[in-house]
Design a protein around this motif. Sequence first.
Motif, mmCIF file in Angstrom:
data_model
loop_
_atom_site.group_PDB
_atom_site.id
_atom_site.type_symbol
_atom_site.label_atom_id
_atom_site.label_comp_id
_atom_site.label_asym_id
_atom_site.label_seq_id
_atom_site.Cartn_x
_atom_site.Cartn_y
_atom_site.Cartn_z
ATOM 1 N N ARG A 46 63.826 21.734 82.078
ATOM 2 C CA ARG A 46 63.151 21.503 83.056
ATOM 3 C C ARG A 46 62.392 22.272 83.872
ATOM 4 N N ALA A 47 63.035 23.207 83.465
ATOM 5 C CA ALA A 47 62.680 24.478 84.788
ATOM 6 C C ALA A 47 61.448 25.326 83.196
ATOM 7 N N ARG A 48 61.298 25.671 82.577
ATOM 8 C CA ARG A 48 60.492 25.632 81.687
ATOM 9 C C ARG A 48 58.953 24.952 81.397
ATOM 10 N N ILE A 49 60.014 23.069 81.578
ATOM 11 C CA ILE A 49 58.325 22.163 81.912
ATOM 12 C C ILE A 49 57.626 22.682 82.887
ATOM 13 N N GLN A 50 58.471 22.850 84.277
ATOM 14 C CA GLN A 50 57.992 22.932 85.297
ATOM 15 C C GLN A 50 56.756 24.306 85.390
ATOM 16 N N ALA A 51 57.343 25.229 84.931
ATOM 17 C CA ALA A 51 56.796 26.442 84.931
ATOM 18 C C ALA A 51 55.196 26.029 83.943
ATOM 19 N N ALA A 52 55.387 25.081 82.635
ATOM 20 C CA ALA A 52 54.299 24.877 81.814
ATOM 21 C C ALA A 52 52.862 23.977 82.625
#
Length: 345
Positions: A46-52
Amino acid sequence: MNGEVVTEEAIRRRVTLGAVARTVGVSIATVSKVINGRSDVAPATRARIQAALLDHDYVARGLGGVPQGGRTLELVFDALETPNNLEIVRGVTEAVADSGIAVVVGVVPDDPLGAEWARRIAGAQREGVILVTSTLSQQQRNHFTETGVPLVLIDPVNIPDSSMPSIGATNFSGGMDAAKHLTELGHRRIGMVEGRADALCGVARLHGYHAALAAAGITPDPDLVRPGDFTFQSGYQAGLDLLDLPDPPTAVFAANDPEALGVMAAARVRGLRIPEDLSVVGFDDMSPSRWASPPLTTVRQPFAEMGRAAAEALFQLATGETLNSTRVELATTLVVRESTAPPSR
């Protein structure tokens, strides 16, 4: 063909989701789950998707679909660097879900005077602007006032005057809760890593720290307070400085989570265990605080609720209503995890 009309905007958004999915290495369906607040996505993913999503300048829309009449508001950040940003985006988009208003996400333009920025916003016929964690000069504010563009601040670094609508958190009481937690565990030498000296929220958290020490009958030691700027590196350096004192602290309260994580890294470099040798408390409850080793005790800010409150205030201003209060502070919550314990000495 089933006769479905696919708009250019829908194609653009699909392409953006595809780019995010490729960047992170997941399916478009997983990206959509994060956008729609589904819980069945691993925290790290989730965190990686949010950053992307933020890196790809994703334009979030309320769940009501395509905005009616092209109505939009702008949600502007000082920088797109923390997971908290997407929580605010989520709160704003949830607030506009039933109105069909689009939310355009961006960063503060390089326009120190603000005149061109305000004219662009007015020319685009935005409903208004929500400005997050940024410094707003009186001159910039005047340009927005002149163009008639409603403006609401979230957690501003400064407030030009008391009439400027702003949404924040109870930073003083949050700072007091953090330090009080440590005094109640039995700590007497409690260090503090400050936030930016020009940031109202950081100053309020420092005052809360001092209030908690006074309430516990602890005489403040100036050597235990070190400057910081809300970054991991400043927390790391402050942690080294504190731990190298002849009589180091047994606990440290940092003005935000990145600083707290920096203090924890400094403790490991000095061969200390957390919380056996040093207790650490942060502020924000960013997602990395839950994944730290050990998980970080911190003060949670209600970022999504702040976004919703800002959008609601902006709607009132856009329709000519008068706000009941120009300053709203939402309650913080102490979240106790495994980085704090009674002192061993």
